[in-house]
Design a protein around this motif. Structure first.
Motif, PDB file in Angstrom:
ATOM      1  N   GLU A 102      -9.307  -1.607  -4.699  1.00  0.00           N
ATOM      2  CA  GLU A 102      -7.820  -2.000  -5.730  1.00  0.00           C
ATOM      3  C   GLU A 102      -7.805  -3.149  -6.649  1.00  0.00           C
ATOM      4  O   GLU A 102      -8.844  -4.083  -6.147  1.00  0.00           O
ATOM      5  N   PRO A 103      -7.663  -3.508  -7.500  1.00  0.00           N
ATOM      6  CA  PRO A 103      -7.814  -4.572  -9.143  1.00  0.00           C
ATOM      7  C   PRO A 103      -6.730  -5.938  -7.945  1.00  0.00           C
ATOM      8  O   PRO A 103      -6.247  -5.498  -7.516  1.00  0.00           O
ATOM      9  N   LEU A 104      -7.397  -7.085  -8.478  1.00  0.00           N
ATOM     10  CA  LEU A 104      -6.818  -7.979  -7.989  1.00  0.00           C
ATOM     11  C   LEU A 104      -6.231  -8.459  -9.278  1.00  0.00           C
ATOM     12  O   LEU A 104      -6.091  -8.255  -9.923  1.00  0.00           O
ATOM     13  N   SER A 105      -4.371  -8.492  -8.208  1.00  0.00           N
ATOM     14  CA  SER A 105      -3.250  -8.638  -9.371  1.00  0.00           C
ATOM     15  C   SER A 105      -2.805 -10.224  -8.385  1.00  0.00           C
ATOM     16  O   SER A 105      -2.676 -10.641  -7.247  1.00  0.00           O
ATOM     17  N   LEU A 106      -1.649 -10.514  -9.355  1.00  0.00           N
ATOM     18  CA  LEU A 106      -0.807 -11.873  -9.135  1.00  0.00           C
ATOM     19  C   LEU A 106      -0.022 -11.784  -7.646  1.00  0.00           C
ATOM     20  O   LEU A 106      -0.100 -12.239  -7.303  1.00  0.00           O
ATOM     21  N   ALA A 107       0.695 -10.491  -7.101  1.00  0.00           N
ATOM     22  CA  ALA A 107       0.819  -9.858  -6.126  1.00  0.00           C
ATOM     23  C   ALA A 107       0.047 -10.029  -4.931  1.00  0.00           C
ATOM     24  O   ALA A 107       0.807 -10.542  -4.242  1.00  0.00           O
ATOM     25  N   HIS A 108      -1.185  -9.659  -5.359  1.00  0.00           N
ATOM     26  CA  HIS A 108      -2.493  -9.708  -4.236  1.00  0.00           C
ATOM     27  C   HIS A 108      -2.164 -11.088  -3.943  1.00  0.00           C
ATOM     28  O   HIS A 108      -2.547 -12.408  -2.761  1.00  0.00           O
ATOM     29  N   VAL A 109      -2.692 -12.215  -4.862  1.00  0.00           N
ATOM     30  CA  VAL A 109      -3.210 -13.949  -4.698  1.00  0.00           C
ATOM     31  C   VAL A 109      -1.811 -14.087  -4.153  1.00  0.00           C
ATOM     32  O   VAL A 109      -1.649 -15.517  -2.970  1.00  0.00           O
ATOM     33  N   GLU A 110      -0.429 -14.420  -4.954  1.00  0.00           N
ATOM     34  CA  GLU A 110       1.022 -14.821  -4.170  1.00  0.00           C
ATOM     35  C   GLU A 110       1.245 -14.226  -2.281  1.00  0.00           C
ATOM     36  O   GLU A 110       0.708 -14.921  -1.898  1.00  0.00           O
TER      37      GLU A 110
END
Length: 193
Positions: free
Chosen positions: A49-57
């Motif tokens: 999956e692409p890295l997203s702000l939700a993942h970083v958070e």
């Protein structure tokens, strides 16, 4: 323009490099840095999956809490946010395997996320400042540890240049199911200035 947002190339001369505690508002910068091709090469995101702000958070947000054993820092060069550092005691991550240094050693991971600031000596200044902070936060640490991809020659040179000694090479699983060969580096506390 607000401090920390000018991304232009640094001016001539030695920059002033400071580390400050990362805040929630910095997670958008962290996402941008982790998406940079040079940083992503060494810090792979979630598999499939692409890295997203939700993942970083979800992954890094809990590290910003005062009770977290992982400390997150923003690297500032001449007042501009240009990268990140995280550190933790080895004992807080016991799943690392037999290659690990003493449990009370402090491990460090880092990245210069702004391309214009790479290759300008920021890394050595950043780690020197980090050592000062780590020594203050962990005065009893018997050693400092970094493990980098064996292909990351620039980072390996940087670590040797600030007093780390290359050690054991070991394989570590990656999020995509593959394996990466890392090189452990240790630095004794008496080297810290």
């Amino acid at each position: 323009m607000a401090a920390g947002t000018d991304l232009t190339a640094p001016s001539e001369g030695t920059p002033t490099v400071l580390l400050r505690p990362m805040e929630r508002g910095d997670l958008a910068h962290l996402l941008r840095w982790l998406l940079d091709a040079e940083v992503a090469r060494w810090f792979p995101g979630p598999s499939g999956e692409p890295l997203s702000l939700a993942h970083v958070e979800a992954e890094y947000g809990p590290r910003l809490e005062p009770i977290s054993p992982i400390r997150m820092w923003v690297v500032e060069a001449n007042g501009r946010s240009v990268g990140f550092v995280q550190d933790y005691r080895i004992r807080d991550h016991p799943d690392g395997g037999a290659h690990q240094p003493p449990p009370d050693a402090v491990a460090v991971d880092y990245g210069i996320g702004e391309p214009a600031w790479r290759g300008r000596g920021i890394g050595a200044l950043m780690l020197t400042e980090w050592f000062r902070l780590a020594r203050w936060h962990h005065p009893d640490a018997p050693a400092y540890f970094a493990a980098v991809d064996h292909r990351n020659r620039a980072s390996r040179r940087l670590l040797r240049g600030v007093g780390f000694v290359e050690g054991l090479w070991f394989d570590q699983p990656r999020p995509d199911g593959g394996t990466v060969t890392l090189v452990g580096h240790l630095r004794a506390p008496e080297v810290v200035g």
